[in-house]
Motif scaffolding. Sequence first.
Motif, PDB file in Angstrom:
ATOM      1  N   GLU A  73       0.936  -1.166   0.039  1.00  0.00           N
ATOM      2  CA  GLU A  73      -0.023   0.129   0.225  1.00  0.00           C
ATOM      3  C   GLU A  73       1.016   1.132  -0.091  1.00  0.00           C
ATOM      4  O   GLU A  73       1.887   1.228   0.700  1.00  0.00           O
ATOM      5  N   PRO A  74       0.560   2.312  -0.829  1.00  0.00           N
ATOM      6  CA  PRO A  74      -0.366   2.452  -1.881  1.00  0.00           C
ATOM      7  C   PRO A  74      -0.128   1.828  -3.136  1.00  0.00           C
ATOM      8  O   PRO A  74       0.908   1.277  -3.084  1.00  0.00           O
ATOM      9  N   MET A  75      -0.872   1.510  -4.009  1.00  0.00           N
ATOM     10  CA  MET A  75      -0.593   0.937  -5.377  1.00  0.00           C
ATOM     11  C   MET A  75      -0.338   2.084  -6.223  1.00  0.00           C
ATOM     12  O   MET A  75      -0.214   1.784  -7.577  1.00  0.00           O
ATOM     13  N   ARG A  76      -0.186   3.077  -5.797  1.00  0.00           N
ATOM     14  CA  ARG A  76       0.504   4.216  -6.718  1.00  0.00           C
ATOM     15  C   ARG A  76       1.611   5.211  -6.194  1.00  0.00           C
ATOM     16  O   ARG A  76       1.498   5.344  -5.043  1.00  0.00           O
ATOM     17  N   SER A  90      -5.912   3.644  -6.218  1.00  0.00           N
ATOM     18  CA  SER A  90      -5.399   2.983  -5.317  1.00  0.00           C
ATOM     19  C   SER A  90      -6.307   2.377  -4.121  1.00  0.00           C
ATOM     20  O   SER A  90      -6.396   1.539  -3.901  1.00  0.00           O
TER      21      SER A  90
END
Length: 389
Positions: free
Chosen positions: A269-272, A324
């Motif tokens: 986390e996060p995915m960005r 995300s």
Amino acid sequence: MRTQVGIVGAGPAGLLLSHLLARSGVDSVVLEARSRTYVERRVRAGVLEHPTVELLREVGLADRLDREGMRHEGISLRFDGGDHRIDFADLVGRGITVYGQQEVVKDLIAARLDDGGDIRFEVSEVTIDGLADSPVIGFTGADGRREELHCDVVAGCDGFHGISRGAFVPEVFDRQYPFAWLGILAKAAPTHHELVYANHPNGFALYSMRGPEITRLYLQVPPDTDAGTWSDTQIWDELGSRLAAEGFTLNEGPVIEKGVTGMRSFVAEPMRHGRLFLAGDAAHIVPPTGAKGMNLAIADVHVLAEALVPFLRHGDESGIDAYSDTCLRRVWRAEHFSWWMTSMLHVAPDDDPIARRLQLSQLRYTVASRAAATSLAENYVGLPHGVSP
Ligand code: APR
Ligand code: PHB
């Protein structure tokens, strides 16, 4: 070289993202470390959720899937010597389709290449820079030439062992399980039309298939097992014991593939990070008991494509800003379901008698209560893409 979206990894996530973007007029280049033959032959899971199949149909990728995929309207849970069917069609009015991940990958590669898509196989030394505003992906092509790919955004679709997650420092949630799966593909006609998940005192077993002639089977084994130490005879004997039920016979046949898969729950986390978006196994791993891995990858890139198109067309950042959080809600739901199925079906190495009784109680309740069975069915066939509970 320049493209709008630089995609690292040609698994289901990277390839489908490239296809979805192309349909909206966004160009991309896919960079893959392995050869085309390798990615098309890699044996992985094979359960497609209902929303996965709907999406593949909607975007013109389901011709062969509709011809060759096997529609299943339920699964069986087997424990305490009894077989109990969970009827998805009755409980939630939807089902799943059994179709190997490598078949999805073959269909995706064929569709991209037919459409003039740019996929570079056998690239090496991939680097990612400039994530704040002007990303550059460096790579060495199959011909040994060093190249630079300038892009507006980077999609990190390079799986669990890829490099893109390493471009920043996400918070990581990681749990490894004290068991693994020994999986085989056998040239043997399936004798039962649906999947069977068995909880047996010797350990978990799973009965699955790939087509009218091929059975796919799994056994719970200790985590560091070398597949070579199990002879075919031992595997068939153990499968026979763990899957035994009245009226059930297992068709045996030559073992054409054999391997051990670890079991892990992992989320980053996060995915960005700036202009980098992680999708699929690059961001999360589930234990395979819920059959969610590929489906989560597909849900991620569905959300990502819908977020990137307005951003790249007219600078609208609302979708990419929500990416995300939107994905992680569904990811954690699938993490929970996969952990729950795993805990309910496997035998812990310490064989704790309380844990065993709790499992059996949960299994009995799941098959006896319509409410509990509906919860399993709803999660198994797959929650809608986008916002999740
Ligand atoms: N550069 C380029 N490609 C890379 C690199 C790299 N540095 N590292 C890895 N790759 C490639 C891998 O060779 C692989 O083909 O990225 C691809 C990632 O694909 P997958 O592992 O299939 O991941 P994903 O597309 O997210 O799909 C998830 O895969 O592991 C299963 O159960 C999982 O079914 C789920 C699916
Ligand atoms: C498979 O068919 O490979 C398969 C099916 C169900 C799972 C995992 C793998 O939960």
